[in-house]
Design a protein around this motif. Structure first.
Motif, mmCIF file in Angstrom:
data_model
loop_
_atom_site.group_PDB
_atom_site.id
_atom_site.type_symbol
_atom_site.label_atom_id
_atom_site.label_comp_id
_atom_site.label_asym_id
_atom_site.label_seq_id
_atom_site.Cartn_x
_atom_site.Cartn_y
_atom_site.Cartn_z
ATOM 1 N N TYR A 1 0.787 -1.312 -0.117
ATOM 2 C CA TYR A 1 0.039 -0.126 0.160
ATOM 3 C C TYR A 1 0.872 1.213 0.063
ATOM 4 O O TYR A 1 0.470 2.258 -0.634
ATOM 5 C CB TYR A 1 -0.948 -0.205 1.322
ATOM 6 N N LEU B 1 -14.062 3.568 4.321
ATOM 7 C CA LEU B 1 -12.590 3.421 4.075
ATOM 8 C C LEU B 1 -11.764 3.975 5.181
ATOM 9 O O LEU B 1 -11.531 5.361 4.916
ATOM 10 C CB LEU B 1 -12.088 3.872 2.930
ATOM 11 N N TYR C 1 -7.300 -0.419 5.477
ATOM 12 C CA TYR C 1 -8.463 -1.359 6.178
ATOM 13 C C TYR C 1 -9.753 -0.450 5.918
ATOM 14 O O TYR C 1 -10.053 0.751 5.851
ATOM 15 C CB TYR C 1 -8.494 -1.671 7.568
ATOM 16 N N ALA C 2 -11.168 -1.091 5.848
ATOM 17 C CA ALA C 2 -12.095 -0.634 5.590
ATOM 18 C C ALA C 2 -13.085 -1.283 6.507
ATOM 19 O O ALA C 2 -13.006 -2.440 6.943
ATOM 20 C CB ALA C 2 -12.757 -0.690 4.053
ATOM 21 N N ARG D 1 -8.344 -3.775 2.258
ATOM 22 C CA ARG D 1 -8.783 -3.191 1.111
ATOM 23 C C ARG D 1 -7.589 -3.864 -0.078
ATOM 24 O O ARG D 1 -6.561 -4.198 0.432
ATOM 25 C CB ARG D 1 -8.334 -1.803 1.137
ATOM 26 N N MET E 1 -12.455 -4.882 -1.797
ATOM 27 C CA MET E 1 -11.726 -5.517 -0.756
ATOM 28 C C MET E 1 -10.927 -6.785 -1.383
ATOM 29 O O MET E 1 -11.171 -7.336 -2.406
ATOM 30 C CB MET E 1 -12.699 -6.133 0.128
#
Length: 685
Positions: A475, A505, A510-511, A538, A546
């Motif tokens: 990420y 989100l 992460y969401a 995510r 996702m």
């Protein structure tokens, strides 16, 4: 080695510590508070018993081949000095890195300050965790006979007979765990500094380091196969300015060294803060009181302004958009009201709010405000007379002006990734932008976008057995990302009970849903709360998707939280106990020091790592440090904006949590009576 035995040396050291010296101690140790090669206060290689002044910090760079040091030192408490350093081994490659490097943290505490007859006495712990290439524990005594400062010390490891072993699973201090071995391995060191002026010093020291025996030192096989030419080092110090220093030295009998450092007080603005005065136009004098007050308060940094007057009382409700310290915001509102309100107004009520949620209410008698403005009352005396409340849960005035529902901003952002096998120093530098919209009281719609045009983040490490953070590079290596897109709702009920719910989100990885309940007790001496989250990982390649085929379909956390505030020392101690992101149970312990708006934080996490099947996470305790710096230190004007920087491992998964947008302990912040009493006694400018 000293040219006499340990027993006699130790006796002489004790005699030095307790001996009476006819010359009284200097009022200030400032001429002798200077860095060693590696950052800690001392001479060249050896530390002294002196420490930096409280609430100050120092950064520097030095080189004495084959070592190059990048060091930073801070004193958050009186007598305590914490040093962080990166050592680069010149012309010694490691893995895919151009040169081998090592990072370490050192701590020194002055247990006895220097007196008229007694020397200063300090205990130091060098590099107690990890590879421990330069680990040592020492005792040092220093005595000033101005313009001289003498030091004698005794230490093991780097200063001792043999190097210490690595310890990657915790913190090891042989001085405490095995004092007999520490005493047996330790050797003496000593030195003197001569400072005929504040700007100029001469140094001479005896360093006991047996470089040829430091077999765990990456430089030893190439540079130190034989004993060094001399164990005596000499140097010259020069301070071209009050805050800078240049050292030139001759060490080990054959090496020239240089050390450049800069020292500053924490929290002092680099640009003096200037708040422009509001001057009311002659035409505005004939307007109504609400119109005049609203215009004046908007001009000096407030929004969502409500004004009402009735029966000798004036009510003012505002959102503080500008002032870092709430008592300063209250002072400005009260002084403006005192200057503007008609004579029949005898009581003034001020309410500061955040997104429509009441935070601080102040009721003051008009005559007290006038005496305070004229200097007849001190700030502390005024606040002792005023009625201060933080338990208000509803606003009084529903009609307001200049409500700012939409807000946005951009700030520079720097993140670092250290000591990866693919390269020691990885970083990403760019901008972090955000926009928020407040549709109703306590609600915030948040969008965050990150752009890092300068980004060399990468790794050769593979994600570990339960990769909740060890895959973060996937990420972070993106040059642009949608960091957040979420809704956040904060609610304040009676008895100062706060609630928060966030969904969407939540952060770059992460969401999901994140919730929290918290309450200050004992006037804010403690904050208590519970929190938890249910999140999904995510997809790093698609901001709205996702990730498939993860080790878990859903990740959950649950914590009991407590924070002890000690405003007398501007310290906060916090514990978060429960279930962490990877499913490991345990607790995170953190300590924060508040220094004129700057917040220094360190944390250490202990969890059950038995569910991890990889060797990197099993037995590992997450730890790190962070600093929050107010924009007001650089802007020349007041501001509530903070910049955050954290130094923590990216390649481990134990003791991890999601990033929270608006944690309640921070939302409550210093808006409690115990903090207001502290901040109102010293209104920072």
């Amino acid at each position: 080695m000293w040219p006499f035995n340990h027993a006699r040396s130790f006796s002489l050291c004790i005699a030095f510590i307790v001996s009476a010296v006819s010359c009284p101690a200097s009022a200030s140790d400032q001429p002798f508070i200077n860095p060693t090669n590696w950052g800690t206060t001392g001479l060249l290689e050896i530390p002294t018993a002196l420490v930096m002044e409280e609430d100050s910090y120092r950064i520097g760079f030095s080189q004495v081949k084959p070592y190059r040091y990048y060091h930073a030192t801070v004193s958050p408490l009186k007598g305590l000095e914490i040093n962080g350093r990166v050592t680069e081994f010149i012309d010694i490659p490691f893995a895919e890195q151009d040169t081998a490097k090592d990072k370490a943290v050192d701590v020194k505490y002055q247990i006895i300050a220097e007196g008229k007859y007694m020397p200063a006495l300090a205990v130091g712990i060098m590099d107690p965790h990890g590879t421990r290439l330069f680990s040592s524990q020492y005792i040092a005594a220093s005595k000033q006979i101005y313009p001289f400062d003498f030091t004698v010390g005794f230490g093991n490891g780097r200063f001792g007979e043999e190097p210490l072993l690595e310890n990657t699973e915790g913190i090891k201090v042989e001085m405490l765990s095995n004092p007999k071995d520490w005493l047996r391995d330790s050797q003496f060191f000593g030195g003197v500094q001569f400072s005929p002026s504040e700007r100029f010093s001469l140094m001479a020291e005896y360093s006991p380091i047996h470089y040829h025996r430091q077999t765990r030192d990456p430089a030893q096989p190439k540079y130190f196969t034989e004993p060094v030419s001399s164990q005596f080092n000499f140097g010259i110090r020069y301070k071209p300015t009050k805050w800078s220093e240049i050292d030139v030295s001759y060490q080990r009998g054959d090496e020239l060294g240089v050390n450049f450092s800069m020292a500053f007080d924490i929290g002092n603005p680099l640009i003096p803060i200037y708040d422009p005065l509001y001057r009311e136009s002659p035409a505005s004098v004939n307007n109504s009181l609400p119109e005049r007050m609203t215009r004046a308060l908007r001009a000096v940094g407030f929004s969502d302004i409500g004004i009402a007057a009735e029966g000798g009382h004036l009510w003012i409700e505002v959102q503080n958009d500008k002032y870092y310290f709430a008592p300063k915001a209250v002072r400005i509102v009260l002084q403006r009201a005192n200057e503007t309100a008609p004579e029949d107004i005898q009581y003034i009520h001020v309410l500061l709010k955040e997104n429509g949620i009441p935070q601080i209410g102040v009721l003051a008698f008009r005559a007290d405000i006038a005496d305070w403005s004229e200097g007849k009352l001190s700030t502390q005396e005024f606040y002792s007379l005023a009625d201060i409340r933080t338990d208000l849960s509803h606003v009084r005035l529903q009609q307001t002006a200049y409500k700012r529902s939409f807000r946005y901003g951009v700030r520079p952002s720097l993140e670092t990734f250290l000591n990866d096998p693919s390269g020691f120093f990885k970083y990403r530098l760019g901008l972090s932008g955000w926009a928020t919209y407040t549709p109703w009281t306590g609600a915030t719609l948040v969008a965050g976008i990150e752009a890092y045009p300068a980004n060399n983040i990468s790794t050769t490490n593979e994600p570990l057995s339960i990769p909740v953070r060890s895959d973060i590079v996937l990420y972070k290596q993106e040059q642009a990302a949608l960091g957040r897109l979420m809704v956040d709702q904060v609610y304040k009920a009676e008895q100062e009970l706060y609630g928060r719910l966030s969904a969407g989100l939540l952060e770059v990885e992460y969401a999901g849903v994140d919730g929290e309940i918290a309450r200050p007790v004992l006037d804010g001496r403690m904050y208590l709360g519970v929190s938890g989250s249910v999140v999904w990982k995510r997809d790093p390649d698609d901001p709205f998707k996702m990730k498939d085929n993860t080790e878990k379909d859903v990740y959950t956390t649950a914590f009991c939280n407590a924070r002890l505030n000690i405003p007398e020392m501007d310290i906060a101690l916090e514990v978060n106990a429960g279930r962490f992101l990877a499913g490991d149970y345990g607790a995170r312990f953190s300590a924060s020091k508040f220094i004129k708006g700057v917040i220094l934080t360190a944390w250490y996490t202990v969890t059950d790592t038995s569910d991890f099947t990889d060797d990197y996470n099993r037995g590992y305790n997450d730890k790190g440090i962070s600093v929050s710096i107010p924009l007001r230190l650089f802007a020349g004007t007041d501001s509530k904006t903070l910049y955050h920087y954290s130094l923590r491992p990216w390649s481990r998964d134990t003791g991890q949590d999601i990033e929270h947008f608006n944690p309640l302990f921070d939302f409550i912040g210093r808006n409690t009576k115990i903090h207001i009493d502290k901040d109102s006694s010293i209104l920072y400018k």
